[in-house]
Design a protein around this motif. Structure first.
Motif, short mmCIF file in Angstrom:
data_model
loop_
_atom_site.label_atom_id
_atom_site.label_comp_id
_atom_site.label_asym_id
_atom_site.label_seq_id
_atom_site.Cartn_x
_atom_site.Cartn_y
_atom_site.Cartn_z
N GLN A 99 0.59 -0.65 -0.16
CA GLN A 99 0.21 0.07 -0.44
C GLN A 99 1.02 1.53 -0.18
N GLU A 100 2.39 1.10 0.91
CA GLU A 100 2.64 1.96 1.05
C GLU A 100 3.55 2.54 -0.52
N LEU A 101 4.21 1.79 -0.67
CA LEU A 101 4.66 2.00 -2.19
C LEU A 101 3.74 2.56 -3.61
N SER A 102 2.35 2.17 -3.45
CA SER A 102 1.59 2.38 -4.24
C SER A 102 0.98 3.99 -4.32
N ARG A 103 1.54 4.77 -3.12
CA ARG A 103 0.93 6.04 -3.04
C ARG A 103 1.76 6.46 -4.08
N LYS A 104 1.30 7.66 -4.31
CA LYS A 104 2.25 8.88 -4.95
C LYS A 104 2.98 9.78 -4.43
N ILE A 105 3.46 9.36 -3.21
CA ILE A 105 4.62 10.05 -2.65
C ILE A 105 4.78 9.22 -1.65
N ILE A 106 5.99 8.67 -1.27
CA ILE A 106 6.14 7.74 -0.58
C ILE A 106 6.82 7.92 0.64
N ASN A 107 6.21 7.66 2.21
CA ASN A 107 5.97 7.62 3.32
C ASN A 107 6.85 7.24 3.47
N MET A 108 8.68 7.36 3.63
CA MET A 108 9.60 7.38 3.21
C MET A 108 10.40 6.62 4.86
N GLY A 109 9.43 6.99 6.12
CA GLY A 109 9.35 7.01 7.01
C GLY A 109 8.92 5.67 7.79
N GLU A 110 7.66 5.93 6.74
CA GLU A 110 7.15 4.66 7.39
C GLU A 110 6.92 3.00 6.61
N VAL A 111 8.21 3.34 5.29
CA VAL A 111 9.08 2.06 4.55
C VAL A 111 10.20 1.26 5.40
N ARG A 112 10.94 2.61 5.81
CA ARG A 112 11.55 2.26 6.98
C ARG A 112 11.28 1.18 7.89
N ARG A 113 10.50 1.83 8.57
CA ARG A 113 10.25 1.21 9.94
C ARG A 113 9.71 -0.26 9.70
N LEU A 114 8.80 -0.33 8.32
CA LEU A 114 7.71 -1.74 7.75
C LEU A 114 9.66 -2.59 7.31
N ALA A 115 10.21 -2.10 6.09
CA ALA A 115 11.61 -2.76 6.13
C ALA A 115 11.92 -2.96 7.34
N SER A 116 12.81 -2.61 8.36
CA SER A 116 13.07 -3.06 9.28
C SER A 116 12.57 -4.20 10.41
N GLN A 117 11.45 -4.90 9.69
CA GLN A 117 11.15 -5.78 10.67
C GLN A 117 10.86 -6.95 9.42
N GLY A 118 11.28 -6.79 8.66
CA GLY A 118 12.24 -7.01 7.38
C GLY A 118 11.03 -7.73 6.50
N ILE A 119 11.18 -7.92 5.47
CA ILE A 119 10.83 -7.67 4.18
C ILE A 119 10.26 -8.87 3.55
N PRO A 120 8.14 -9.05 3.54
CA PRO A 120 8.27 -11.07 2.75
C PRO A 120 8.14 -10.62 1.60
N ASP A 121 9.04 -12.09 0.91
CA ASP A 121 8.84 -12.52 -0.16
C ASP A 121 8.12 -12.50 -1.05
N GLY A 122 6.57 -12.40 -0.65
CA GLY A 122 5.61 -12.16 -1.28
C GLY A 122 5.07 -12.13 -2.95
N ALA A 123 5.52 -10.32 -2.35
CA ALA A 123 4.85 -10.01 -3.28
C ALA A 123 6.06 -9.39 -3.99
N GLY A 124 6.97 -9.61 -3.71
CA GLY A 124 8.30 -9.95 -4.51
C GLY A 124 8.82 -8.22 -4.43
N ILE A 125 8.52 -7.37 -3.85
CA ILE A 125 8.69 -6.08 -3.52
C ILE A 125 9.96 -5.87 -2.90
N ARG A 126 10.44 -6.53 -2.47
CA ARG A 126 11.91 -6.39 -1.82
C ARG A 126 13.03 -5.55 -2.90
N ALA A 127 13.15 -5.90 -4.31
CA ALA A 127 13.82 -4.83 -5.20
C ALA A 127 13.69 -3.60 -4.94
#
Lengths: 504, 188
Positions: free
Chosen positions: A134-162
């Protein structure tokens, strides 16, 4: 705060390093069982466990954990059952400093809630994945939010790690609309680099000639006699000083890279042409040795060969553009996870341009760690030695007993083990999927990966503290240089706890 | 991509004061990997100047050289090519292709560079090439009146060499190019 006593939560049996495991149902850390070949399931196992761990963490729990009413899924290797409950009880115990309570509650709760937690963890996994998407689909991405979510690990399901890694490394801007232009710009820039640096002018002239004149196999002149001369323009010869001459540009590029560098390496650059081949040979050797166990990198398949070629090109371009550090052994290890993740991007277009993207992200990643690779800076304030000292200080703050035992009693100099941990960002200590998870956390740190890296290294030491305290120089060194495989979620949990502690 | 500068017969200070201005502006350090000089520099200052262009300098003795310790002939291996160097006053008749070919066979080289005639020539003989870079200063020659300053730059790339000929004609630098491929069946 100089507490000689180790905090009680560390002494809890739950945090001890893996001993022989009982049945998988009872073990609190199921992923300590030997890795199956199925990397994917284990990866998601660990990310799921990590997610459950993270949610319990008081600092991070911001979204509620859903308890699904759906029937639990039965998966053979996943026994993530009790993780949540013992942790919740022990985290409470942490606050109340009650040692016995944790072990008691762990045994009681481990018997119950067997399969529920499994569903919970994977549900959290899915929820986090959904949030990230959902974060990635926004027009302007909230980097803080992404960082917080990423620090817990990026799931492999959606191939979004890249994509997430590209965002974290600053390659993609936060505003999504700019992505296509940015990507196109960077990719063409890389293409130019390759053309300028990997091809020398004689090859270019040869290519130009071939397009004009057909290459003739046999010579049309006699065996004896004058050789035919062909007149050429003022720009086509190697000594040309003309602006449009490719030769002149080639030498300008060479001399400009000399001009922008650190004074130390001026001397090494005078005969740069000679040294170039040595460096390229070194790069060749190291690329062939990268991850020999992964089919992605090694083997005879054309896919593996093309991946190796890409790695090689990136490293050569980097070495030529950075005469200050050129190429140092180990850079290939830092490059490998980046390239792997980007190349396996489900988006076809991105996967095809993985080489260009990896190059810029590699530069970004290395920018924080350049000083570790420069030999002349070893003893300086920014060099590798001072970073190792920082780690040592860190350990002393958090676990003085262990620190004293390691450095004073058994005289295990941190340089013996931490050098590889730090310079290679732990890629060599854990298997490949684990190191991707660790990198998720490292890259998500807004201040750069170094602080998090030190905390993770400290956590690694603390986790095996019992074995270290019981060992002498040889056994400790052996243990640390061949770090045993552990539960990554636990490791990252401990590392995060260290951040909380030092902040509090 | 190895750049090799071949020049000779400068005859400084006896017959010429210096290299032509236009040549000097082109010959900057950092571009050339090897310099081979057929001889007749004649003094040490010229040797030092050539050394600044590139540290790898090979010289053979010409009859007017003041440094007596240069060798008569020299062979070196650059890339896949064997180069031979000799001043050429020892080979009579001066500039004769067949005699030079004998020297080429004797030295067993692919490219033979000689001078003394102060005339640029490039001949193909059997599997080899005989190159005369001429006189870099356009010094007076007893053989011919018509002397233009010239030198040669070779770009050696695996099995292919591109010879760039720089000549100063009527005050203008003219550059010509000659291609030469080493045929593998003659490679020994």
């Amino acid at each position: 705060m100089a507490n000689k006593r180790v905090p009680d939560w560390l002494n809890s049996s739950l945090w001890s390093s893996p001993g022989p495991q009982q049945s998988s149902v009872q073990s609190p850390y199921p992923s300590l069982t030997p890795l199956n070949d199925d990397d994917a399931t284990n990866r998601s196992t660990r990310s799921a466990t990590k997610s459950s761990v993270a949610t319990v963490n008081a600092v991070k729990a911001e979204f509620p954990v859903e308890r699904p009413s759906a029937p639990t899924r039965h998966v053979a290797t996943r026994a993530k059952q009790e993780i949540r409950d013992p942790l919740s009880s022990s985290s409470n115990n942490y606050h109340s400093d009650d040692d016995n309570g944790s072990s008691a509650s762990s045994t009681t709760t481990s018997a119950s809630a067997a399969a529920v937690a499994a569903a919970i963890s994977s549900a959290e996994d899915i929820s986090r994945q959904a949030q990230l998407c959902q974060e990635l689909s926004r027009k302007i991405i909230n980097m803080g939010e992404v960082r917080r979510l990423a620090s817990q690990g990026i799931p492999d399901g959606a191939g979004i790690r890249a994509t997430v890694w590209k965002l974290l490394l600053g390659y993609l801007p936060a505003e999504k609309a700019l992505w296509p232009t940015e990507l196109a710009k960077k990719r063409s820039q890389y293409k130019n680099f390759k053309e300028e640096l990997l091809m020398n002018p004689s090859e270019i002239t040869r290519m130009l000639e071939k397009s004009v004149i057909l290459d003739d196999e046999g010579t049309t002149i006699d065996d004896k006699g004058a050789l035919p001369r062909s007149e050429i323009t003022q720009e086509d010869h190697p000594l040309s000083l003309g602006k449009n001459s490719i030769w002149n540009q080639f030498f300008q590029l060479l001399s400009s890279t000399v001009g922008t560098l650190h004074w130390i390496t001026v001397i090494t650059n005078i005969s740069s042409n000679m040294k170039d081949t040595e460096i390229i040979e070194q790069i060749d050797r190291d690329v062939k040795r990268t991850h020999p166990d992964l089919h992605f990198f090694s083997g005879d398949t054309p896919f593996a060969k093309s991946n190796q070629d890409s790695l090689r090109n990136i490293l050569i371009v980097f070495a030529k553009l950075n005469p200050g550090i050129r190429y140092v052994q180990g850079m290939n290890e830092l490059l490998a996870p980046l390239f792997y993740v980007f190349r396996n991007d489900p988006n076809e277009e991105n996967a095809a341009s993985a080489e260009a993207d990896t190059f810029f992200c590699f530069v970004e990643l290395l920018s924080g760690f350049r000083d570790h690779f420069c030999q002349q800076l070893d003893n300086s304030v920014v060099g590798i030695r001072s970073t190792i000292t920082k780690l040592s200080q860190f350990l002393k703050e958090h676990d003085e007993e262990l620190w004293r035992h390691l450095e004073m009693t058994t005289k295990v100099n941190p340089q013996f083990y931490a050098f590889r941990w730090i310079t290679l960002l732990l890629t060599q200590e854990f298997n490949f999927p684990d190191s991707l998870l660790i990198w998720d956390t490292l890259l998500s740190d807004p201040e750069g990966p170094l602080e998090t890296l030190l905390r993770v290294c400290c956590a690694m030491l603390i986790i095996v503290r019992r074995r270290l305290l019981g060992g002498d120089f040889t056994s400790n060194l052996k243990l640390l240089q061949n770090y045993p495989s552990t539960n990554i979620s636990h490791l990252l949990y401990v590392a995060n706890k260290l951040r909380v502690k030092s902040a509090g | 991509m190895v750049l090799v500068l071949a020049l000779g017969d400068l005859h400084i200070p006896h017959r010429a004061a210096d290299l032509p201005e236009k040549f000097k502006s082109m010959l900057v350090p950092g571009k050339i990997q090897h310099v081979i000089c057929t001889g007749n520099l004649c003094i040490k200052e010229v040797h030092d100047y050539l050394k600044t262009l590139c540290p790898d300098l090979h010289i053979t003795r010409g009859e007017y050289d003041e440094e007596a310790r240069y060798p008569e002939t020299k062979t070196l291996m650059i890339g896949q090519f064997k180069l031979g160097l000799c001043h050429g006053h020892q080979i009579i008749p001066w500039g004769d292709l067949d005699s030079l070919a004998m020297l080429q066979r004797q030295l067993d080289v692919d490219i033979l560079v000689t001078g003394h005639t102060h005339q640029f020539t490039a001949y193909k003989h059997e599997a080899g090439v005989v190159i005369n870079p001429g006189s870099a200063t356009g010094a007076y020659s007893s053989i011919t009146y018509d002397v233009n300053p010239s030198f040669v730059l070779m770009d050696i790339d695996a099995l292919r060499v591109v010879v760039y000929v720089y000549e100063l004609i009527d005050g203008e630098v003219k550059v010509d190019k000659i291609d030469f491929k080493k045929t593998t069946q003659n490679a020994n």
